[in-house]
Scaffold this motif. Structure first.
Motif, PDB file in Angstrom:
ATOM      1  N   VAL A  94      44.938  54.078  37.321  1.00 30.54           N
ATOM      2  CA  VAL A  94      43.793  53.162  37.261  1.00 30.54           C
ATOM      3  C   VAL A  94      44.259  51.761  36.858  1.00 30.54           C
ATOM      4  O   VAL A  94      43.512  50.797  37.003  1.00 30.54           O
ATOM      5  CB  VAL A  94      42.688  53.650  36.281  1.00 30.54           C
ATOM      6  N   GLY A  95      45.483  51.648  36.367  1.00 28.59           N
ATOM      7  CA  GLY A  95      46.007  50.341  35.939  1.00 28.59           C
ATOM      8  C   GLY A  95      46.910  49.757  37.015  1.00 28.59           C
ATOM      9  O   GLY A  95      47.827  50.417  37.503  1.00 28.59           O
ATOM     10  N   LEU A  96      46.640  48.512  37.365  1.00 22.94           N
ATOM     11  CA  LEU A  96      47.373  47.847  38.445  1.00 22.94           C
ATOM     12  C   LEU A  96      48.875  47.771  38.154  1.00 22.94           C
ATOM     13  O   LEU A  96      49.701  47.971  39.035  1.00 22.94           O
ATOM     14  CB  LEU A  96      46.799  46.428  38.600  1.00 22.94           C
ATOM     15  N   GLU A  97      49.225  47.497  36.884  1.00 21.48           N
ATOM     16  CA  GLU A  97      50.646  47.354  36.534  1.00 21.48           C
ATOM     17  C   GLU A  97      51.401  48.655  36.780  1.00 21.48           C
ATOM     18  O   GLU A  97      52.515  48.647  37.292  1.00 21.48           O
ATOM     19  CB  GLU A  97      50.804  46.943  35.058  1.00 21.48           C
ATOM     20  N   ASN A  98      50.764  49.779  36.421  1.00 18.57           N
ATOM     21  CA  ASN A  98      51.423  51.073  36.624  1.00 18.57           C
ATOM     22  C   ASN A  98      51.610  51.379  38.105  1.00 18.57           C
ATOM     23  O   ASN A  98      52.640  51.898  38.531  1.00 18.57           O
ATOM     24  CB  ASN A  98      50.616  52.194  35.963  1.00 18.57           C
ATOM     25  N   LEU A  99      50.588  51.048  38.881  1.00 21.75           N
ATOM     26  CA  LEU A  99      50.675  51.258  40.335  1.00 21.75           C
ATOM     27  C   LEU A  99      51.841  50.446  40.895  1.00 21.75           C
ATOM     28  O   LEU A  99      52.706  50.979  41.608  1.00 21.75           O
ATOM     29  CB  LEU A  99      49.359  50.831  41.005  1.00 21.75           C
ATOM     30  N   ALA A 100      51.876  49.155  40.528  1.00 20.84           N
ATOM     31  CA  ALA A 100      52.906  48.265  41.071  1.00 20.84           C
ATOM     32  C   ALA A 100      54.295  48.738  40.652  1.00 20.84           C
ATOM     33  O   ALA A 100      55.211  48.827  41.474  1.00 20.84           O
ATOM     34  CB  ALA A 100      52.645  46.833  40.601  1.00 20.84           C
ATOM     35  N   GLN A 101      54.419  49.078  39.384  1.00 18.08           N
ATOM     36  CA  GLN A 101      55.722  49.527  38.868  1.00 18.08           C
ATOM     37  C   GLN A 101      56.217  50.756  39.639  1.00 18.08           C
ATOM     38  O   GLN A 101      57.394  50.857  39.998  1.00 18.08           O
ATOM     39  CB  GLN A 101      55.575  49.855  37.374  1.00 18.08           C
ATOM     40  N   THR A 102      55.302  51.677  39.915  1.00 18.30           N
ATOM     41  CA  THR A 102      55.673  52.916  40.621  1.00 18.30           C
ATOM     42  C   THR A 102      56.092  52.622  42.059  1.00 18.30           C
ATOM     43  O   THR A 102      57.135  53.096  42.527  1.00 18.30           O
ATOM     44  CB  THR A 102      54.483  53.900  40.597  1.00 18.30           C
ATOM     45  N   LEU A 103      55.294  51.800  42.738  1.00 14.78           N
ATOM     46  CA  LEU A 103      55.630  51.511  44.139  1.00 14.78           C
ATOM     47  C   LEU A 103      56.980  50.805  44.237  1.00 14.78           C
ATOM     48  O   LEU A 103      57.821  51.159  45.067  1.00 14.78           O
ATOM     49  CB  LEU A 103      54.527  50.646  44.771  1.00 14.78           C
ATOM     50  N   PRO A 150      37.836  52.217  40.424  1.00 20.18           N
ATOM     51  CA  PRO A 150      38.719  52.696  41.501  1.00 20.18           C
ATOM     52  C   PRO A 150      39.965  53.395  40.942  1.00 20.18           C
ATOM     53  O   PRO A 150      40.448  53.052  39.861  1.00 20.18           O
ATOM     54  CB  PRO A 150      39.128  51.443  42.263  1.00 20.18           C
ATOM     55  N   VAL A 151      40.449  54.367  41.702  1.00 16.55           N
ATOM     56  CA  VAL A 151      41.680  55.079  41.349  1.00 16.55           C
ATOM     57  C   VAL A 151      42.640  54.903  42.516  1.00 16.55           C
ATOM     58  O   VAL A 151      42.225  54.941  43.675  1.00 16.55           O
ATOM     59  CB  VAL A 151      41.395  56.588  41.147  1.00 16.55           C
ATOM     60  N   TRP A 152      43.922  54.675  42.200  1.00 12.40           N
ATOM     61  CA  TRP A 152      44.912  54.593  43.266  1.00 12.40           C
ATOM     62  C   TRP A 152      45.730  55.870  43.283  1.00 12.40           C
ATOM     63  O   TRP A 152      46.277  56.272  42.247  1.00 12.40           O
ATOM     64  CB  TRP A 152      45.818  53.384  43.064  1.00 12.40           C
ATOM     65  N   ILE A 153      45.801  56.470  44.449  1.00 13.65           N
ATOM     66  CA  ILE A 153      46.579  57.709  44.591  1.00 13.65           C
ATOM     67  C   ILE A 153      47.852  57.403  45.372  1.00 13.65           C
ATOM     68  O   ILE A 153      47.800  56.978  46.528  1.00 13.65           O
ATOM     69  CB  ILE A 153      45.765  58.807  45.312  1.00 13.65           C
ATOM     70  N   VAL A 154      48.978  57.591  44.699  1.00 12.74           N
ATOM     71  CA  VAL A 154      50.280  57.363  45.338  1.00 12.74           C
ATOM     72  C   VAL A 154      50.834  58.706  45.762  1.00 12.74           C
ATOM     73  O   VAL A 154      50.711  59.698  45.034  1.00 12.74           O
ATOM     74  CB  VAL A 154      51.263  56.695  44.337  1.00 12.74           C
ATOM     75  N   GLN A 155      51.395  58.743  46.961  1.00 13.81           N
ATOM     76  CA  GLN A 155      52.074  59.969  47.383  1.00 13.81           C
ATOM     77  C   GLN A 155      53.415  59.595  47.987  1.00 13.81           C
ATOM     78  O   GLN A 155      53.499  58.619  48.761  1.00 13.81           O
ATOM     79  CB  GLN A 155      51.239  60.729  48.428  1.00 13.81           C
ATOM     80  N   GLY A 156      54.453  60.307  47.602  1.00  7.08           N
ATOM     81  CA  GLY A 156      55.767  60.028  48.184  1.00  7.08           C
ATOM     82  C   GLY A 156      56.556  61.322  48.297  1.00  7.08           C
ATOM     83  O   GLY A 156      56.286  62.307  47.607  1.00  7.08           O
ATOM     84  N   ARG A 157      57.525  61.320  49.199  1.00  2.28           N
ATOM     85  CA  ARG A 157      58.389  62.487  49.382  1.00  2.28           C
ATOM     86  C   ARG A 157      59.821  62.048  49.103  1.00  2.28           C
ATOM     87  O   ARG A 157      60.248  60.996  49.614  1.00  2.28           O
ATOM     88  CB  ARG A 157      58.254  62.979  50.825  1.00  2.28           C
TER      89      ARG A 157
END
Ligand SMILES: C[S@@+](CC[C@H](N)C(=O)[O-])C[C@H]1O[C@@H](n2cnc3c(N)ncnc32)[C@H](O)[C@@H]1O
Length: 412
Positions: free
Chosen positions: A359-368, A402-409
């Motif tokens: 839910v936090g933009l910084e966490n999303l960005a850091q992960t991507l 909003p929630v961001w769902i990241v998926q990666g393989r």
């Protein structure tokens, strides 16, 4: 034209259990194969003897090449077609050359001693194979019949069930069935750990609240409503919204074989969903808060998600001894995101699936950024749920955060 191969099942009382037909085949035999115990029971003389150890391929070859005048007999225990040598030989030689004479199977005898039907039981064997993959799909079944490995198996099986919160089974430990030393011990599953039995034993497990005749699991919703979960009264609802859970669970597609981790499982919304979605695998939920843990256990029970193993502790330390995961879910990472990403990147198996909700933009960005640097091609979806709400007789929509769902393989 070769003669048929006779596969004869023996009871614990040896030749006494043989039918007339089986006796004739044995008396006329020129070749007798069997395990040490079976050969000792029958004591064949003046014939070629083949001692079965772990040389069944060799036996199959020998039988395939038998001469036209050879009369071959293979000795087995109980019913050769129930986890016995008959199964292996049928696979290797086909059904055509085989004539099979079963004796009573330990399974039949055990259920007879417990006086319960077995046509509706889940039957499995941990004899000569690793136990966890066999036991996981049995967890929670109302009635189970289990061939075991040795005298330590009953206690090990009880530990496995108890560790996962299943404490409501009655167990019959059936030792040396059909022999003069036969012993049947009935006890509650909690009484089994640390007890040793004779090596030849069979287990019957029946759940207490049932007579064991319910077929398998009752239907379990893959994505239960939020208010069906046990949660602390008046406490914060640390549960991923049902619709978000649906989408996050949907991201676990084409997961290679192996366990699944849920890091920071909270009340278990996603853990329970994963356990139900992957009933033959183990889902490992890690949670450090003891308050949440209590509810997590309660929710495992509520949704019969017995393949969910709960670890009290914090990642990564709590997972150091675990088998590498085939998928990992992170439902929010607190201030530990770096550590969590290190863990995922070092432990997830190649082609393994990583799903994370933020839910936090910084966490999303850091992960991507981190995943892309490691050569991954993650996808991200913004999920914005707006449940309908009545407003003076009109339906309006109230948007949730909003929630961001990241998926990666993980690349190979
Ligand atoms: C490879 S399976 C053989 C099963 C066999 N075909 C039958 O019909 O009973 C071996 C397992 O069967 C069970 N078993 C065989 N004979 C038994 C006996 N007399 N008493 C209790 N269990 C027995 C044990 O669990 C043992 O580990």
């Amino acid at each position: 034209m070769s003669r048929p191969i006779h596969i004869l099942g023996l009871g614990a009382n040896g030749t006494e259990s043989l039918s007339e037909r089986a006796r004739e085949a044995l008396n006329a035999a020129t070749f007798v194969a069997g395990g040490k115990r079976h050969l000792a029971l029958v004591e064949p003389r003046q014939v070629e003897i083949f001692a079965i150890t772990n040389n069944l391929n060799e036996l199959a070859t020998r039988l395939r090449n038998r001469g036209p005048d050879e009369r071959c007999v293979v000795l087995a225990s109980g019913d050769p077609l129930c986890y016995g040598v008959g199964v292996t030989l049928q696979r290797a030689l086909g059904s055509e050359p085989l004539e099979i004479e079963p004796a009573l199977c330990s399974l039949q005898l055990a259920f007879a001693r417990a006086a319960h039907s077995w046509q509706d039981a889940a039957i499995a064997s941990i004899h000569g194979r690793p136990a966890p993959p066999v036991l996981i799909p049995l967890l929670g079944k109302p009635k189970i019949g289990l061939f075991t490995q040795d005298g330590s198996s009953p206690s090990a099986v009880a530990d496995f069930f108890l560790e996962r919160g299943l404490d409501d089974y009655r167990v019959w430990v059936c030792e040396d069935l059909g022999s003069p030393t036969e012993r049947v011990t009935r006890l509650a599953i909690q009484e089994l750990p640390n007890r040793r039995f004779r090596d030849l034993n069979f287990l019957v497990l029946i759940r207490n609240e049932s007579d064991g005749s319910r077929p398998g699991f009752t239907s379990r919703p893959a994505v239960p409503a939020d208010d069906e979960f046990a949660r602390p009264e008046g406490g914060p609802v640390l549960l991923t919204h049902r619709d978000v859970r649906s989408i996050a669970l949907n991201r676990f597609a084409d997961v290679p074989p192996g366990p699944i981790w849920d890091l920071g499982a909270g009340l278990g919304g996603v853990s329970v969903g994963l356990a139900n979605q992957f009933p033959t695998r183990e889902v490992v939920a890690v949670e450090r808060s003891s308050t949440q843990l209590e509810y997590l256990r309660e929710n495992r029970k509520q949704f019969e998600a017995w393949n969910l193993r709960i670890i009290h502790g914090a990642a990564p330390a709590a997972l150091a001894d675990e088998v590498a995961p085939a998928a990992v879910f992170v439902g929010g990472s607190g201030r530990q995101l770096d550590l969590i990403l290190d863990l995922v990147l070092s432990r997830l198996i190649p082609q393994g699936v990583f799903v994370a909700n933020f839910v936090g933009l910084e966490n999303l960005a850091q992960t991507l950024v981190r995943l892309r640097l490691e050569g991954w091609s993650p996808t991200v979806t913004q999920v914005q749920i707006s449940p309908g709400q009545d407003l003076a007789g009109l339906t309006t929509f109230v948007p949730l955060r909003p929630v961001w769902i990241v998926q990666g393989r993980r690349p190979t």
